[in-house]
Motif scaffolding. Structure first.
Motif, mmCIF file in Angstrom:
data_model
loop_
_atom_site.group_PDB
_atom_site.id
_atom_site.type_symbol
_atom_site.label_atom_id
_atom_site.label_comp_id
_atom_site.label_asym_id
_atom_site.label_seq_id
_atom_site.Cartn_x
_atom_site.Cartn_y
_atom_site.Cartn_z
ATOM 1 N N GLY A 38 -16.346 -11.266 -7.142
ATOM 2 C CA GLY A 38 -16.215 -10.804 -8.515
ATOM 3 C C GLY A 38 -16.984 -11.690 -9.475
ATOM 4 O O GLY A 38 -17.616 -11.210 -10.419
ATOM 5 N N ALA A 39 -16.955 -13.003 -9.221
ATOM 6 C CA ALA A 39 -17.664 -13.947 -10.089
ATOM 7 C C ALA A 39 -19.179 -13.816 -9.955
ATOM 8 O O ALA A 39 -19.920 -14.128 -10.893
ATOM 9 N N MET A 40 -19.661 -13.348 -8.792
ATOM 10 C CA MET A 40 -21.105 -13.233 -8.569
ATOM 11 C C MET A 40 -21.620 -11.822 -8.822
ATOM 12 O O MET A 40 -22.819 -11.566 -8.673
ATOM 13 N N ALA A 41 -20.732 -10.894 -9.173
ATOM 14 C CA ALA A 41 -21.153 -9.546 -9.550
ATOM 15 C C ALA A 41 -21.468 -9.513 -11.044
ATOM 16 O O ALA A 41 -21.139 -10.442 -11.786
ATOM 17 N N VAL A 42 -22.109 -8.431 -11.460
ATOM 18 C CA VAL A 42 -22.394 -8.232 -12.885
ATOM 19 C C VAL A 42 -21.445 -7.166 -13.394
ATOM 20 O O VAL A 42 -21.548 -5.996 -13.023
ATOM 21 N N GLY A 43 -20.481 -7.559 -14.232
ATOM 22 C CA GLY A 43 -19.498 -6.614 -14.742
ATOM 23 C C GLY A 43 -18.089 -6.984 -14.315
ATOM 24 O O GLY A 43 -17.834 -8.113 -13.865
ATOM 25 N N GLU A 69 -15.398 -15.154 -16.232
ATOM 26 C CA GLU A 69 -14.145 -14.914 -16.950
ATOM 27 C C GLU A 69 -13.129 -14.384 -15.943
ATOM 28 O O GLU A 69 -13.344 -13.342 -15.321
ATOM 29 N N VAL A 70 -12.046 -15.105 -15.763
ATOM 30 C CA VAL A 70 -11.026 -14.728 -14.792
ATOM 31 C C VAL A 70 -9.703 -14.607 -15.533
ATOM 32 O O VAL A 70 -9.210 -15.584 -16.093
ATOM 33 N N SER A 71 -9.118 -13.397 -15.520
ATOM 34 C CA SER A 71 -7.901 -13.138 -16.289
ATOM 35 C C SER A 71 -6.786 -12.645 -15.385
ATOM 36 O O SER A 71 -7.012 -11.809 -14.497
ATOM 37 N N HIS A 72 -5.581 -13.136 -15.634
ATOM 38 C CA HIS A 72 -4.388 -12.726 -14.890
ATOM 39 C C HIS A 72 -3.643 -11.708 -15.738
ATOM 40 O O HIS A 72 -3.159 -12.022 -16.826
ATOM 41 N N GLY A 76 -0.046 -10.239 -9.209
ATOM 42 C CA GLY A 76 -1.077 -9.834 -8.260
ATOM 43 C C GLY A 76 -2.267 -9.120 -8.872
ATOM 44 O O GLY A 76 -3.205 -8.762 -8.158
ATOM 45 N N GLU A 77 -2.245 -8.890 -10.186
ATOM 46 C CA GLU A 77 -3.329 -8.139 -10.836
ATOM 47 C C GLU A 77 -4.233 -9.082 -11.621
ATOM 48 O O GLU A 77 -3.769 -9.799 -12.512
ATOM 49 N N TRP A 78 -5.525 -9.027 -11.305
ATOM 50 C CA TRP A 78 -6.496 -9.927 -11.910
ATOM 51 C C TRP A 78 -7.763 -9.154 -12.266
ATOM 52 O O TRP A 78 -8.077 -8.146 -11.635
ATOM 53 N N VAL A 79 -8.476 -9.652 -13.258
ATOM 54 C CA VAL A 79 -9.781 -9.115 -13.632
ATOM 55 C C VAL A 79 -10.784 -10.263 -13.661
ATOM 56 O O VAL A 79 -10.499 -11.334 -14.222
ATOM 57 N N VAL A 80 -11.950 -10.030 -13.049
ATOM 58 C CA VAL A 80 -13.022 -11.025 -13.044
ATOM 59 C C VAL A 80 -14.260 -10.405 -13.666
ATOM 60 O O VAL A 80 -14.736 -9.353 -13.213
ATOM 61 N N ASN A 81 -14.779 -11.024 -14.713
ATOM 62 C CA ASN A 81 -16.066 -10.632 -15.295
ATOM 63 C C ASN A 81 -17.114 -11.624 -14.810
ATOM 64 O O ASN A 81 -17.106 -12.800 -15.196
ATOM 65 N N GLY A 82 -17.984 -11.135 -13.944
ATOM 66 C CA GLY A 82 -18.894 -12.023 -13.237
ATOM 67 C C GLY A 82 -20.156 -12.360 -14.000
ATOM 68 O O GLY A 82 -20.484 -11.740 -15.019
ATOM 69 N N VAL A 83 -20.875 -13.349 -13.459
ATOM 70 C CA VAL A 83 -22.096 -13.861 -14.084
ATOM 71 C C VAL A 83 -23.339 -13.484 -13.296
ATOM 72 O O VAL A 83 -24.454 -13.828 -13.685
ATOM 73 N N PRO A 232 -29.664 -9.831 -4.355
ATOM 74 C CA PRO A 232 -29.237 -8.499 -4.784
ATOM 75 C C PRO A 232 -28.522 -8.588 -6.123
ATOM 76 O O PRO A 232 -28.168 -9.666 -6.581
ATOM 77 N N GLU A 233 -28.317 -7.427 -6.756
ATOM 78 C CA GLU A 233 -27.389 -7.381 -7.885
ATOM 79 C C GLU A 233 -26.082 -6.816 -7.349
ATOM 80 O O GLU A 233 -26.000 -5.648 -6.984
ATOM 81 N N LEU A 234 -25.069 -7.674 -7.257
ATOM 82 C CA LEU A 234 -23.775 -7.225 -6.754
ATOM 83 C C LEU A 234 -23.076 -6.377 -7.812
ATOM 84 O O LEU A 234 -23.066 -6.729 -8.993
ATOM 85 N N LYS A 235 -22.515 -5.269 -7.368
ATOM 86 C CA LYS A 235 -21.863 -4.334 -8.285
ATOM 87 C C LYS A 235 -20.359 -4.565 -8.272
ATOM 88 O O LYS A 235 -19.759 -4.708 -7.209
ATOM 89 N N PRO A 236 -19.727 -4.633 -9.441
ATOM 90 C CA PRO A 236 -18.288 -4.913 -9.501
ATOM 91 C C PRO A 236 -17.482 -3.841 -8.768
ATOM 92 O O PRO A 236 -17.908 -2.688 -8.673
#
Length: 450
Positions: A38-43, A69-72, A76-83, A232-236
């Motif tokens: 998630g951290a290495m994806a874009v989005g 950006e890592v949010s709890h 068990g539910e998390w959101v990661v906005n990757g770089v 590659p561009e990793l997709k969220p």
């Protein structure tokens, strides 16, 4: 339970049958990787069922330090906005990975092909574990490492400014080493090739493909060949983490050795590279069945039902099975003590460089509880004493190792006399709800004075 701070001595004693539903936490291996990818994806990557043990929380904290950006959101539910691949920022402080060998080695791989530096440390157990098995192949990409004598933490990794792709044959079966090399290969041009002579858990390959990386796997005379095309561009993604088979091993094995028990463990990941313990238990004659087989998030999943098995037989576990159950040998050795005859585990030298020397830790503890043990560098043999046959009555040294602590507590649920561990605190690193979950099934656990 806390994985740090003052010791938490704990005692388990025999009681009635274990029964009910054991909802174990999310898979630790997949949880680590979900945060990393998630951290290495874009989005935005959304994760449900994430294991919220200390090991994984330390990885989440590390991803924040590298700029994601890592949010709890809730349990068990998390959101990661990757770089994005190659987008890690240089952390401002030391990265503390606590007790997690998986976390530190995979994070090293993630940053090793970016032109940044990072310093890693961990708890006393992790600082004693060798990192050369990862830093040596990362050096082939152009990364440099500076650590304590013997390649131990604290260690600084200086990422490669102009990384080159690598072809690497993994010298010993290790999913951590394989994964670190593949993660480093993400930000190297061209194709990185990893060859493993024995297949290890393949969560990294599955998740790379799920995030959109170009990755192929085929068998050859050299072994299993994994080819990754870099940059590659990793997709969220949206990831539902299955429950951890390594954690499920404890309520499952406890049910097999406690008279009258019947326990259902739902939603367990049954990736073939992780399910060796369950195959072994069935070969020993365990009453273990798989119900509601299905697939979730690209991983095979089932509900496991374990019933008390009073006539299990010792077997010889084939050494080629070791990579698929390397974390489960401690609890298998407990089951072996309650089986009839000799259980022989070969090809297990990797156990000596885990959170502790797990062969020595289990051997000394089981001997103190009255079992007969044989061992050498690569072999562990337990002479079974039959159902209810283990005397117990000892205190085992957990050695800052969560799996050692849980294994002896499960043994104490079926032994003639109670079994104690000197510190159950490290259990929080992988199975923070172990104590209340086992008590909900009917186990008798008590925190004791040191």
């Amino acid at each position: 339970m806390s994985g740090h701070g003052d010791p938490i001595p704990m005692t388990a004693r025999k009681g009635g049958p274990l029964s009910g539903v054991a909802e174990v936490p999310g898979d630790k291996s997949i949880s680590h990787r979900a945060l990393l990818f998630g951290a290495m994806a874009v989005g935005e990557t959304r994760i449900t069922g994430l294991l919220e043990g200390q090991d994984v929380l330390d990885t989440a904290k590390a991803m924040r330090a590298f700029g994601a950006e890592v949010s709890h959101l809730g349990h068990g539910e998390w959101v990661v906005n990757g770089v994005g691949v190659g987008g890690f920022a240089e952390p401002q402080d030391v990265i503390d990975c606590g007790n997690s060998g998986t976390g530190v080695r995979l994070i090293m791989g993630c940053m090793a092909t970016s032109p940044i530096s990072a310093t890693f440390t961990g708890d006393a157990s992790l600082r004693g574990r060798p990192m050369g098995r990862v830093t040596d192949p990362l050096a082939l990409f152009g990364a440099r490492s500076y650590g304590r004598q013997g390649g131990r933490l604290p260690m600084t990794i200086v990422g490669a400014e102009n990384p080159v792709p690598v072809r690497y044959v993994v010298p010993v079966p290790s999913a951590q080493v394989k994964s670190a090399v593949l993660l480093a290969g993400l930000n190297a041009p061209g194709q990185t090739v990893v060859i493993e002579k024995e297949a290890t858990r393949d969560h990294t390959e599955r998740m790379l493909a799920g995030f959109g990386a170009e990755i192929t796997t085929h068998d050859s005379p050299e072994g299993r060949v994994i080819t990754l095309t870099g940059q590659p561009e990793l997709k969220p993604q949206t990831i539902a983490v299955p429950r951890d088979p390594s954690s499920a091993a404890f309520p499952v094995c406890a049910a097999l050795i406690v008279p009258g028990s019947d326990v259902l463990v739902p939603g367990i990941g049954l990736n073939p590279t992780r399910a060796g313990l369950f195959t072994t238990l069935q070969e020993m004659g365990a009453e273990l069945t798989f119900e509601n087989l299905r697939e979730e998030g690209g991983e095979p999943v089932a509900d496991l039902r374990a019933r008390f098995s009073d006539n299990m037989q010792g077997i010889e576990v084939p050494p080629e099975r070791a990579p698929s159950m390397i974390d489960e040998y401690p609890i298998l050795s407990v089951v072996a003590a309650f089986a009839n005859g000799k259980t022989v585990m070969r090809g297990v030298k990797e156990l000596r460089v885990k959170e502790s020397d797990r062969i020595d830790a289990m051997a000394r503890g089981l001997e103190a509880c009255g079992a007969t043990i044989e061992e050498d560098e690569d072999t562990f043999i337990v002479r079974g004493m039959g159902a209810g046959g283990l005397p117990g009555g000892a205190t085992a040294q957990a050695r800052l190792d969560h799996r050692i602590a849980m294994s002896f507590l499960c043994a104490g649920m079926a032994s003639q006399q109670p079994i104690s561990v000197d510190d159950a605190g490290p259990i929080a690193t992988s199975f923070p709800i172990f104590e209340p979950l086992m008590e909900s099934l009917g186990a008798h656990l008590a925190r004791t004075k040191s």
